[in-house]
Enzyme design. Structure first.
Site: not given
Ligand SMILES: Cc1ncc(COP(=O)(O)O)c(C=O)c1O
Length: 398
Positions: A138, A252, A223
């Site tokens: 994700f 986050k 990420d």
């Molecule tokens: C690993 C990871 N990357 C990217 C995101 C996306 O972040 P945002 O919702 O702040 O765009 C999330 C959100 O849950 C995430 O867990």
């Protein structure tokens, strides 16, 4: 105002993009929240893995008040102290030499993709733009990040997706080796897949990816939007592995719930972003950056990543101990305070029962209950959460 009316209005006026629980939260303190009817809950979601320091941490509240009364916004054509100090602190405590600030995880990943493409094109060839991501990952909901996200359910209705991404199974080095070719600019992975079910790869996975990247001149993008800021027991999850990425993305927990994103890179890679390459009006604004600076300083001073590691290890072994009497538990996975309980039944009813008994937890996929309390959670609160979980699991039919 009562929850019932607020929820009716929510359903009438907001776009229906979230399967929201029938709960309207109005106040929080540490690891506790209250709904509009005054009912108290233990919050083991920490605002979707955001509140590393818990709700309304006094130092965070202090900075919010102070910075709101000092300077909240300035054009990125000017220098502002909080962003400079935050970047300096992030660089001092990571592999990175340079930082680009944005407002969310998706935006941090977008910047990473653009940076990787520009670096690869300028360093190697104009055809080198592809990013290899993993299945079940994700990475966000914008068009490029949803394309990078390796879960088809998020793609439907938005095709055609962005060109330049392909997916391989997670935790499979051979698959990455086979997928790399002369078009590959970068490999993108979460050190632990969060939304995909709290999936922890083998110890050799990140070192193996690093080696493949080095051999092929490919960038390694981590990420750490969910795993960063101490959640897994070290400040960044890559620190468990002994290797470092070329690019890392954060969001986050970075400002303990105030919107911010960050893309960190080595000097060599960051040099591909030159004046005018990228930008974001709100990115690195003094308000969010000041809150992030306080959050990171508080985490480091309080040695909260280590605390998360210790409490998480204890919680995981106590969850393991439930297995013999709770046959619906298939597997306990995770690191630090990012823990997944994979069940042999759907997670939804267990999550609903926890909520009924005053504990908020998250799903991660269909059959995983995810625990992600703040790193400041009290041990007595962990104790209570365990008792509620045990009782909810006892009610789940195998
Ligand atoms: C690993 C990871 N990357 C990217 C995101 C996306 O972040 P945002 O919702 O702040 O765009 C999330 C959100 O849950 C995430 O867990």
């Amino acid at each position: 105002m009562e929850s019932k009316t607020l929820i009716e209005w929510s359903e009438r006026y907001l776009m229906d993009t979230y399967a929201r629980y029938p709960l309207c939260l109005v106040r929080g303190e540490g690891a506790r929240v209250w709904d509009a009817n005054g009912k108290e809950y233990l919050d083991f979601t920490s605002g979707h893995v955001v509140l590393a320091l818990g709700h309304c941490h006094p130092r965070v509240v202090g900075t919010i008040r102070e910075q709101a009364a000092t300077l909240t916004s300035a054009s990125n054509l000017f220098h502002t102290p909080p962003a400079i100090q935050l970047a300096k602190l992030l660089v001092a405590h990571s592999f990175a030499d340079r930082v680009f600030f944005s407002n969310s995880g998706a935006e941090a990943n977008e910047a990473a993709f653009k940076l990787a493409r520009k670096y690869a094109k300028e360093t190697f060839s104009s055809d080198r733009y592809e990013i290899i991501a993993t299945r079940n990952s994700f990475h966000g909901r914008t068009l490029a990040t949803v394309t990078a996200t390796g879960q088809e359910k998020y793609w439907h209705g938005f095709e055609p997706l962005m060109p330049g991404f392909k997916h391989v199974p997670y935790n499979d080095l051979r698959a990455v080796e086979r997928a790399i070719d002369n078009r590959t600019a970068a490999i993108l992975v979460e050190p632990i897949q969060g939304e995909g079910g709290v999936v922890v790869p083998d110890d050799g996975y990140l070192p193996g990816l690093r080696k493949l990247c080095d051999e092929a001149g490919v960038l390694l993008i981590l990420d750490e939007i969910q795993t960063g800021m101490g959640r897994t027991g070290t400040l960044w999850a890559y620190q468990h592995s002994g290797v470092e990425p070329d690019i890392m993305t954060l969001a986050k927990a970075l400002a303990n719930g105030i919107p911010i994103g960050a893309t960190l890179a080595t000097a060599a890679v960051a040099a591909a972003f030159t004046r005018g390459s990228h930008g974001s009006t709100f990115g690195g604004n003094p308000f969010a950056a000041a809150v992030a600076l306080t959050t990171l300083t508080t985490l480091l001073e309080g040695k909260l990543p280590e605390r998360a590691g210790r409490i998480g290890r204890d919680l995981m072994s106590r969850l393991e101990a439930l297995k013999p009497t709770r046959p619906v538990i298939r597997q306990i996975r995770g690191k630090g305070l990012l823990i997944g309980i994979e069940l042999s039944v759907p997670a939804g009813p267990v999550i609903a029962e926890c909520r009924k008994q005053g504990l908020l937890v998250l799903p991660a996929g269909d059959d995983v209950v995810r625990l992600a309390p703040s790193l400041t959670v009290e041990e007595s609160q962990v104790e209570r959460a365990l008792a509620i979980l045990d009782s909810a699991l006892a009610k789940a039919a195998p």
